[in-house]
Scaffold this active site. Structure first.
Site, PDB file in Angstrom:
ATOM      1  CD  GLU A 249      -2.995  -1.067   0.323  1.00 19.03           C
ATOM      2  OE1 GLU A 249      -3.175  -0.006  -0.300  1.00 19.03           O
ATOM      3  OE2 GLU A 249      -3.698  -2.075   0.142  1.00 19.03           O
ATOM      4  CD  GLU A 379       2.382  10.221  -1.035  1.00 18.43           C
ATOM      5  OE1 GLU A 379       3.556   9.932  -0.778  1.00 18.43           O
ATOM      6  OE2 GLU A 379       1.435   9.581  -0.606  1.00 18.43           O
TER       7      GLU A 379
HETATM    8  P1  NAP Z   1       8.430   4.903   4.645  1.00 16.73           P
HETATM    9  O1  NAP Z   1       9.613   5.756   4.867  1.00 16.73           O
HETATM   10  O2  NAP Z   1       8.392   4.084   3.415  1.00 16.73           O
HETATM   11  O3  NAP Z   1       8.320   3.983   5.944  1.00 16.73           O
HETATM   12  C1  NAP Z   1       7.275   3.071   6.142  1.00 16.73           C
HETATM   13  C2  NAP Z   1       7.751   1.932   7.019  1.00 16.73           C
HETATM   14  O4  NAP Z   1       8.813   1.230   6.368  1.00 16.73           O
HETATM   15  C3  NAP Z   1       8.320   2.378   8.356  1.00 16.73           C
HETATM   16  O5  NAP Z   1       8.011   1.410   9.307  1.00 16.73           O
HETATM   17  C4  NAP Z   1       9.811   2.404   8.078  1.00 16.73           C
HETATM   18  O6  NAP Z   1      10.586   2.264   9.231  1.00 16.73           O
HETATM   19  C5  NAP Z   1       9.964   1.196   7.191  1.00 16.73           C
HETATM   20  N1  NAP Z   1      11.139   1.240   6.327  1.00 16.73           N
HETATM   21  C6  NAP Z   1      11.829   2.327   5.901  1.00 16.73           C
HETATM   22  N2  NAP Z   1      12.814   1.941   5.068  1.00 16.73           N
HETATM   23  C7  NAP Z   1      12.741   0.589   4.972  1.00 16.73           C
HETATM   24  C8  NAP Z   1      13.492  -0.391   4.256  1.00 16.73           C
HETATM   25  N3  NAP Z   1      14.511  -0.061   3.456  1.00 16.73           N
HETATM   26  N4  NAP Z   1      13.143  -1.689   4.382  1.00 16.73           N
HETATM   27  C9  NAP Z   1      12.111  -2.032   5.168  1.00 16.73           C
HETATM   28  N5  NAP Z   1      11.372  -1.157   5.887  1.00 16.73           N
HETATM   29  C10 NAP Z   1      11.677   0.140   5.774  1.00 16.73           C
HETATM   30  O7  NAP Z   1       7.094   5.741   4.621  1.00 16.73           O
HETATM   31  P2  NAP Z   1       6.611   6.829   5.672  1.00 16.73           P
HETATM   32  O8  NAP Z   1       7.283   8.095   5.351  1.00 16.73           O
HETATM   33  O9  NAP Z   1       6.694   6.300   7.054  1.00 16.73           O
HETATM   34  O10 NAP Z   1       5.040   6.910   5.326  1.00 16.73           O
HETATM   35  C11 NAP Z   1       4.524   7.773   4.392  1.00 16.73           C
HETATM   36  C12 NAP Z   1       4.268   7.050   3.085  1.00 16.73           C
HETATM   37  O11 NAP Z   1       3.343   5.995   3.300  1.00 16.73           O
HETATM   38  C13 NAP Z   1       3.608   7.946   2.070  1.00 16.73           C
HETATM   39  O12 NAP Z   1       4.179   7.748   0.811  1.00 16.73           O
HETATM   40  C14 NAP Z   1       2.161   7.488   2.080  1.00 16.73           C
HETATM   41  O13 NAP Z   1       1.457   7.762   0.908  1.00 16.73           O
HETATM   42  C15 NAP Z   1       2.308   6.045   2.329  1.00 16.73           C
HETATM   43  N6  NAP Z   1       1.065   5.477   2.851  1.00 16.73           N
HETATM   44  C16 NAP Z   1       0.322   4.680   2.043  1.00 16.73           C
HETATM   45  C17 NAP Z   1      -0.877   4.164   2.491  1.00 16.73           C
HETATM   46  C18 NAP Z   1      -1.720   3.290   1.621  1.00 16.73           C
HETATM   47  O14 NAP Z   1      -2.591   2.634   2.151  1.00 16.73           O
HETATM   48  N7  NAP Z   1      -1.505   3.245   0.307  1.00 16.73           N
HETATM   49  C19 NAP Z   1      -1.314   4.460   3.788  1.00 16.73           C
HETATM   50  C20 NAP Z   1      -0.533   5.281   4.592  1.00 16.73           C
HETATM   51  C21 NAP Z   1       0.667   5.771   4.105  1.00 16.73           C
HETATM   52  P3  NAP Z   1      11.230   3.565   9.933  1.00 16.73           P
HETATM   53  O15 NAP Z   1      10.145   4.469  10.275  1.00 16.73           O
HETATM   54  O16 NAP Z   1      11.889   3.021  11.122  1.00 16.73           O
HETATM   55  O17 NAP Z   1      12.152   4.155   8.916  1.00 16.73           O
END
Ligand code: NAP
Length: 475
Positions: A249, A379
């Site tokens: 997602e 975004e």
């Molecule tokens: P993110 O940086 O991708 O992080 C999401 C999760 O992944 C966190 O738990 C993060 O841990 C972990 N993570 C980061 N790098 C990783 C890696 N290389 N390997 C495995 N896990 C890793 O995203 P975010 O900034 O937290 O969230 C915002 C994004 O989520 C936006 O793009 C938003 O659109 C998307 N989102 C999508 C939905 C949907 O349903 N489509 C819903 C909500 C949000 P850490 O925090 O410890 O780095």
């Protein structure tokens, strides 16, 4: 008063390492809690516990699994005030949105509690009279669940409810900014008597390290990830080495179209939800407003009037509509996008570029948006309304589809034929027609193109946690 959980929850026990990290209030950086930083050994224990618990959990009758999920949902609702407070502290969202999130998150556990009993198979008429053909659904196995900070409860329960209902076990890795909500759900799991190892939580400061470990573990059979497209793509590449199932997602770039025949007041009300929920930090946030020429000025005036009533401040203060952005990087991103747009000719119709000195970013409305501006492609994840005018229906559709993302689109129109035509023409996984909030436990949530793979919620959400096994029996 239940004490705030701060340690990892592994194999039914609260476990710690010799390292902790601070969870901070995004409003003022006050330390909310020091949380266990799960090291590799603890993550391995969690994976092993989920693998050990799987055979017995999958054999539990579906109503037993469903009953436990139902009890978890009830406890969440009974404790909604405290849970909302945790969310407000670690995420910064206004209290009313914290409460709404707890209810929304509980609705997934309640929904999947019922769905557990409806994981039906098939009987298939055979061409050979001596054969009986059936197909049954089996749980995929232990799953890794990786969640973002913007909806710490709902992004977890949307996965957890489906996984546990299907008979899978789970290792969850919450975002480093917001582990407390996930740990609070682990407390609830413990209280209702979920067997040890069925649900494990490994908070950590270094997401890539723990995420990488989970995706490479042979015992983990599925990765369910919500977060950025960039990380989702890299997880999918890593999962390919072991052919693990993936559900992704990812990010969005939602168009919000207002056609000339729309109810403009309804379109303003819808925009306020689609744009400003969680201070614009939602994957389903309206990123690009596309207004049919004839009503563009009228609609912009009404929208700015509604925006003028929004109150920005600390999420826990009464009457606040917009809390702080999650961190300095989020503020810097919004600032960059707004400055880039203004530099390329966008007109400021309300507010102004964020100072960058505080995480409180008041709403901004920009007109004259073009495809060259970064916020047309990226975004925004903040309270910025980007307005663009379209000549007619076809141009509005073409502009809406002018993105690599495809999560959700919204449009407002009264004409019935147009409603069907436009809904079918939009390249997205979800469409809101005269509606600014499409998320619901009963409905399939998910995207196409760079917004992801798989669906969460609904009966389809549970299928993503099952394998179809075909059995041919000679009689
Ligand atoms: P993110 O940086 O991708 O992080 C999401 C999760 O992944 C966190 O738990 C993060 O841990 C972990 N993570 C980061 N790098 C990783 C890696 N290389 N390997 C495995 N896990 C890793 O995203 P975010 O900034 O937290 O969230 C915002 C994004 O989520 C936006 O793009 C938003 O659109 C998307 N989102 C999508 C939905 C949907 O349903 N489509 C819903 C909500 C949000 P850490 O925090 O410890 O780095």
């Amino acid at each position: 008063m239940v004490e705030l959980a701060r340690d990892a929850f592994v194999d039914g026990r609260w476990q710690t390492t010799n390292r902790r990290f601070a969870v901070m209030d995004p409003f003022d950086d006050a330390v909310v809690a020091e949380v266990t930083d799960s090291d590799d050994a603890l993550v391995e224990l969690a994976i092993a516990a989920a693998a050990r618990a799987f055979p017995a959990w999958r054999r539990q009758p579906a109503p037993v699994r469903g009953k436990l999920l139902g009890q978890m949902a009830q406890r969440m609702l009974a404790d909604e005030k405290r849970l909302a407070e945790i969310c407000v502290r670690e995420n910064g969202k206004p209290t009313k949105e914290g409460i709404a999130e707890v209810r929304y998150a509980a609705s997934f556990l309640a929904w999947f509690a019922g769905e557990a009993e409806r994981i039906y198979g098939e009987t298939i008429p055979a061409s050979d009279a001596g054969l009986r053909l059936t197909a049954i659904r089996e749980p995929v196995g232990p799953c890794a669940v990786i969640t973002p900070w913007n909806f710490p409860y709902a992004m977890l329960t949307r996965k957890l409810g489906a996984a546990l209902a299907a008979g899978c076990t789970v290792v969850a890795k919450p975002a480093h900014q917001t582990p407390l909500g996930t740990l609070a759900i682990a407390q609830i799991a413990e209280q209702v008597g979920l067997p040890p190892g069925v649900f494990n939580v490994v908070p950590a400061l270094d997401g890539p390290r723990v995420g990488g470990k989970l995706v490479r573990a042979p015992q983990i059979r599925k990765i369910s990830f919500t977060g950025s497209t960039k990380v989702g793509m890299s997880l999918m590449r890593d999962a390919a080495d072991d052919l693990k199932r993936v559900s992704l997602e990812l990010g969005g770039n939602a168009p919000f179209i207002v056609f000339a025949d729309a109810d403009l007041d309804a379109a303003v009300a819808g925009a306020m939800v689609a744009k400003f929920r969680n201070t614009g930090q939602t994957c389903v946030g309206a990123n690009r407003f596309i207004l049919e020429q004839r009503i563009a000025d009228d609609y912009t005036g009404r929208l700015c009037k509604a925006i003028g009533k929004l109150v920005t401040g600390r999420g826990s203060d009464p009457g606040v509509d917009l809390g702080p952005l999650i961190d300095d990087a989020a503020v810097a991103k919004v600032k960059r996008l707004v400055e880039d747009a203004i530099g390329k000719g966008a007109r400021v119709l309300y507010g102004g570029a964020p100072s960058g000195k505080t995480r409180l970013v008041p709403p901004i409305v920009l007109g004259g948006i073009t495809s060259e501006m970064q916020l047309w492609r990226e975004e925004i994840f903040g309270p910025v309304v980007a307005l663009r005018v379209a000549r007619d229906e076809q141009e509005a559709i073409d502009l809406a589809n002018d993105t690599e993302y495809g999560l959700v689109a919204y449009f407002y129109a009264r004409d019935g034929a147009r409603q069907v035509r436009v809904a079918e023409a939009l390249e997205v996984g979800m469409v809101g027609v005269n509606e600014g909030l499409v998320s619901a436990a009963q409905a399939p949530f998910g995207g196409v193109k760079h917004s992801g793979i798989g669906r969460e919620g609904s009966r389809h959400g549970i299928e993503d946690y099952t394998n179809l096994k075909y059995i041919a029996t000679r009689i």
